[in-house]
Design a protein around this motif. Structure first.
Motif, PDB file in Angstrom:
ATOM      1  N   GLY A  80       0.809  -1.216   0.000  1.00 17.08           N
ATOM      2  CA  GLY A  80       0.000   0.000   0.000  1.00 17.08           C
ATOM      3  C   GLY A  80       0.836   1.258   0.000  1.00 17.08           C
ATOM      4  N   LEU A  81       2.058   1.147   0.479  1.00 15.91           N
ATOM      5  CA  LEU A  81       2.882   2.340   0.548  1.00 15.91           C
ATOM      6  C   LEU A  81       3.950   2.383  -0.535  1.00 15.91           C
ATOM      7  N   LYS A  82       3.867   1.427  -1.488  1.00 15.54           N
ATOM      8  CA  LYS A  82       4.890   1.410  -2.545  1.00 15.54           C
ATOM      9  C   LYS A  82       4.992   2.757  -3.228  1.00 15.54           C
ATOM     10  N   LYS A  83       3.857   3.409  -3.382  1.00 15.35           N
ATOM     11  CA  LYS A  83       3.863   4.706  -4.047  1.00 15.35           C
ATOM     12  C   LYS A  83       4.061   5.849  -3.061  1.00 15.35           C
ATOM     13  N   ALA A  84       4.277   5.513  -1.813  1.00 14.20           N
ATOM     14  CA  ALA A  84       4.309   6.554  -0.792  1.00 14.20           C
ATOM     15  C   ALA A  84       5.583   7.390  -0.902  1.00 14.20           C
ATOM     16  N   ASP A  85       5.508   8.552  -0.281  1.00 20.14           N
ATOM     17  CA  ASP A  85       6.576   9.541  -0.417  1.00 20.14           C
ATOM     18  C   ASP A  85       7.676   9.402   0.626  1.00 20.14           C
ATOM     19  N   ASN A  99      -3.466   6.866   7.752  1.00 17.92           N
ATOM     20  CA  ASN A  99      -2.104   6.402   7.591  1.00 17.92           C
ATOM     21  C   ASN A  99      -1.362   6.494   8.931  1.00 17.92           C
ATOM     22  N   PRO A 100      -0.828   5.379   9.425  1.00 17.18           N
ATOM     23  CA  PRO A 100      -0.107   5.457  10.709  1.00 17.18           C
ATOM     24  C   PRO A 100       1.158   6.316  10.598  1.00 17.18           C
ATOM     25  N   LEU A 101       1.673   6.471   9.393  1.00 12.13           N
ATOM     26  CA  LEU A 101       2.773   7.417   9.203  1.00 12.13           C
ATOM     27  C   LEU A 101       2.128   8.785   8.981  1.00 12.13           C
ATOM     28  N   THR A 102       2.083   9.582  10.044  1.00  9.20           N
ATOM     29  CA  THR A 102       1.230  10.783  10.017  1.00  9.20           C
ATOM     30  C   THR A 102       1.702  11.862   9.041  1.00  9.20           C
ATOM     31  N   HIS A 103       2.929  11.764   8.565  1.00 12.42           N
ATOM     32  CA  HIS A 103       3.392  12.768   7.608  1.00 12.42           C
ATOM     33  C   HIS A 103       2.872  12.488   6.200  1.00 12.42           C
ATOM     34  N   LEU A 104       2.175  11.378   6.021  1.00 13.21           N
ATOM     35  CA  LEU A 104       1.620  11.043   4.703  1.00 13.21           C
ATOM     36  C   LEU A 104       0.098  11.124   4.776  1.00 13.21           C
ATOM     37  N   ASP A 105      -0.539  11.557   3.692  1.00 21.51           N
ATOM     38  CA  ASP A 105      -1.999  11.513   3.670  1.00 21.51           C
ATOM     39  C   ASP A 105      -2.443  10.100   3.264  1.00 21.51           C
ATOM     40  N   ASP A 106      -3.745   9.916   3.089  1.00 23.65           N
ATOM     41  CA  ASP A 106      -4.244   8.561   2.845  1.00 23.65           C
ATOM     42  C   ASP A 106      -3.755   7.971   1.526  1.00 23.65           C
ATOM     43  N   VAL A 145       1.885  18.209   8.398  1.00 19.34           N
ATOM     44  CA  VAL A 145       0.705  17.920   9.213  1.00 19.34           C
ATOM     45  C   VAL A 145       0.153  19.201   9.837  1.00 19.34           C
ATOM     46  N   ASP A 146      -1.158  19.338   9.885  1.00 15.25           N
ATOM     47  CA  ASP A 146      -1.774  20.534  10.444  1.00 15.25           C
ATOM     48  C   ASP A 146      -1.698  20.525  11.972  1.00 15.25           C
ATOM     49  N   VAL A 147      -0.996  21.498  12.524  1.00 14.89           N
ATOM     50  CA  VAL A 147      -0.887  21.592  13.991  1.00 14.89           C
ATOM     51  C   VAL A 147      -1.724  22.746  14.542  1.00 14.89           C
ATOM     52  N   GLY A 148      -2.576  23.333  13.687  1.00 18.83           N
ATOM     53  CA  GLY A 148      -3.319  24.537  14.069  1.00 18.83           C
ATOM     54  C   GLY A 148      -4.269  24.330  15.237  1.00 18.83           C
ATOM     55  N   ALA A 149      -4.755  23.100  15.431  1.00 15.24           N
ATOM     56  CA  ALA A 149      -5.724  22.861  16.503  1.00 15.24           C
ATOM     57  C   ALA A 149      -5.047  22.421  17.799  1.00 15.24           C
ATOM     58  N   LYS A 150      -3.743  22.280  17.789  1.00 13.23           N
ATOM     59  CA  LYS A 150      -3.043  21.846  18.997  1.00 13.23           C
ATOM     60  C   LYS A 150      -2.807  23.039  19.929  1.00 13.23           C
ATOM     61  N   PRO A 151      -2.834  22.796  21.252  1.00 14.68           N
ATOM     62  CA  PRO A 151      -2.633  23.917  22.175  1.00 14.68           C
ATOM     63  C   PRO A 151      -1.158  24.334  22.216  1.00 14.68           C
ATOM     64  N   VAL A 152      -0.941  25.610  22.510  1.00 15.97           N
ATOM     65  CA  VAL A 152       0.412  26.117  22.728  1.00 15.97           C
ATOM     66  C   VAL A 152       0.846  25.680  24.124  1.00 15.97           C
ATOM     67  N   THR A 153       1.892  24.873  24.213  1.00 13.75           N
ATOM     68  CA  THR A 153       2.383  24.460  25.538  1.00 13.75           C
ATOM     69  C   THR A 153       3.898  24.535  25.558  1.00 13.75           C
ATOM     70  N   ARG A 154       4.414  24.579  26.761  1.00 10.76           N
ATOM     71  CA  ARG A 154       5.852  24.524  26.955  1.00 10.76           C
ATOM     72  C   ARG A 154       6.321  23.106  26.636  1.00 10.76           C
TER      73      ARG A 154
END
Lengths: 157, 157, 157, 157, 157, 157
Positions: C48-53, D2-9, D16-25
């Motif tokens: 499924g990830l063969k085409k992945a980046d 996708n368990p690899l969060t840097h990839l879309d489906d 990755v969109d972090v806009g909804a995450k809270p600002v924390t130390r």
């Protein structure tokens, strides 16, 4: 011809064509200084700080800035440098800075030497500004250059 | 504690922790100058060069350098700037440079203002060095800062 | 002479003068690895990830890092590279990385190859860290270099 | 998902969109090492080199690299750091490296700590490679992180 | 007031002050295209190249360029982005490019979206120019933006 | 062989080896345009703005981008440029942009010319977007190149 060679006849900025210039060994030496208080000089020179990172930090910043000159100065050419070194000296209320750069290229590297001095000076300025907000970076000038069409040039003492 | 705050107690460089400082509006103003010959000042000021790119080129270089300060000065923090402006003035044998920067952040931006002045000055230096190799960039110092724990600071006139 | 050639006799850092060295064709090969879990390797290798980046992203990061070596490593020279390529392989719990760089220049490019491997490895690390926070980038070493005064050097197998 | 969060489906890279995450130390600590010979360690540790620039040069390179992480690692976010520090230790045949970074932001800074360690290690590698071409930079891994949704994470000893 | 807001009343460039603007969630979407030959589109789309690095390379270049916008566009502010994604589509003789960027900041990020599209397009251009020197990158325009004082703006279809 | 020369036979990106190519003088000319409204063109051309920084700012941005091409375009080589110039023209609803770059090197500089045009165009785009959000940067294409194996190439009129 426009005596300001970085401008064309209409006064527009451009990167001057150096393609017809010969590749020669070139050296440029520049100097400058950080003027501060005797107290700061004492701290930087004191025994306890002999091992401190003040001068190495400024030296590395200056060396790296020399390599980035063409990225900082809009009309400067990318010139791979053969060598860069930076030396510091102490006066009662000043740290003196000297940068020596060399290359084997079609164009001069005065700006690389001047930029190394300026950024080394600003890095020192950064480290002392909390205790001396009135510190001053200056006297940034070319001392000597060799190579290229005009041969050797030396600043008046 | 080491009075040079960029060093730890062993004298090693570090980026000082600003995480506990409040986010406040901050302004810093710095100045500097390029000392050159009356001839160069005449060229830069002359009618024929009114439209020339000398000052805009140095202004853009200074603005961009302000944004790259944390990349040039090893221990400086990344600070997104709210505004940057650079003004030039003329004396008989000098171009004066003033940079005003502001931010809404946890730490000061003196270095951004000083770096903008230095790189604007070096860019002018680059453009005049062919006709005035003895030109000098200097007098780079903080004039005023506002915001942060210490409030307003102004240099002596 | 200081056996650490990047330091002068007083122990101060400098960019070593390469101006007297001949321009020769030079090649450097480096390798490294990302150690992770069998689960991650399964994800990266799965149909499924063969085409992945994943690998293309790390490859591009490594190639770009090779070009920026002199900006990252303070005492490295700017060396325009002739070629850069990066190859990946899979082990049960690791992705192996190999970078091959070449140039026609006065100085070696070991650091370019090592930096390409390190940044490709860190880019993989970034992509797997959410599911394997214990991943490890390492084993970054020179495998072979050719060209320059010392001719061919190869690491022990 | 996708368990690899840097990839879309579809397996394509994205930031990755972090806009909804809270600002924390947030704090991240990473470590790594340069493996070399006892001879090199002796040179770096010797009295004569106590004042030498080896460690300060690597420290500055690591601090600067932390600030440039988003420029090196394609899918990393720009995160203004509150603090960066780098410590070195000695073993018989290795220099150990530890980077501690902190921020007040929407996303973690593991990559900043790992990148600081890697570039500090490569800078040491650069300085010793002439006398130890078989040196190796590695063991680059996260030791601890704090802040954000998952709280505290510590590597196994 | 100068209707060109990046200039002051004297026509001089400056970075506009955004310090008084509220921090809001902002989104910008831009598009553009590479016009080339049907032959090139066939090569890029062909089965054999499905796994090829053409699109991932352009995607990574675009994402990285979005993060460097303030370094490329002189009067643009440094804006830490929450998310960046880039999508490609195919027409008979064109590759279409769409960039979506978001942030939580005081100023808009139209330039980040436009720069991502332009650099992704130029990267494609680079890869096809050897077989289609007449390729053209263009149609780079804003499609939609949300957030900030003016709310939602959409381009005419 | 892969007709897309930036990919190897497996479709993976790489920086093509230019080490065997001769060093020759090379020139590349590219053009592009910013399409906007007659109102904007009037503002930029009006007497009051003759001294304004609009065009100089875009010119400097374009020149600097030419020098950074290898940092923006992943598979482009570092090529020290001999010269860069950028010219603008006006149409009723457009500003035209032309970049001319030259070098003495092993590989072509089409990307440097195209990148200079694109970034100059984006910089104009940035300055007009507040009054013309529908502005468009485009038509970025090679006009002419000289030098290298294939000699002179010119775009159809």
């Amino acid at each position: 011809m426009n005596p300001l060679t970085h401008l064309d006849d209409d006064g527009r900025a451009r990167m001057v064509d150096v393609g017809a210039k010969p590749v020669t060994r070139r050296i440029a030496i520049a100097e400058g200084r950080l003027d501060t208080t005797a107290e700061v000089i004492g701290l930087v020179r004191s025994d306890g700080l002999k091992k401190a990172d003040v001068l190495p930090t400024a030296r590395i910043a200056g060396i790296q800035a020399a390599k980035r000159t063409s990225d900082l100065i809009p009309l400067a050419h990318i010139v791979p440098l053969d060598a860069v070194s930076i030396d510091f000296g102490f006066e009662e209320r000043a740290i003196t800075i000297r940068a020596t750069v060399s290359t084997t290229a079609r164009t001069g590297i005065e700006m690389e030497a001047l930029t190394a001095v300026a950024v080394a000076g600003l890095t020192l300025h950064d480290m002392v500004k909390a205790i001396d907000p009135a510190a001053q970076t200056g006297g940034i000038r070319l001392i000597e250059k060799r190579g290229g069409k005009r041969g050797v040039w030396r600043a008046d003492a």
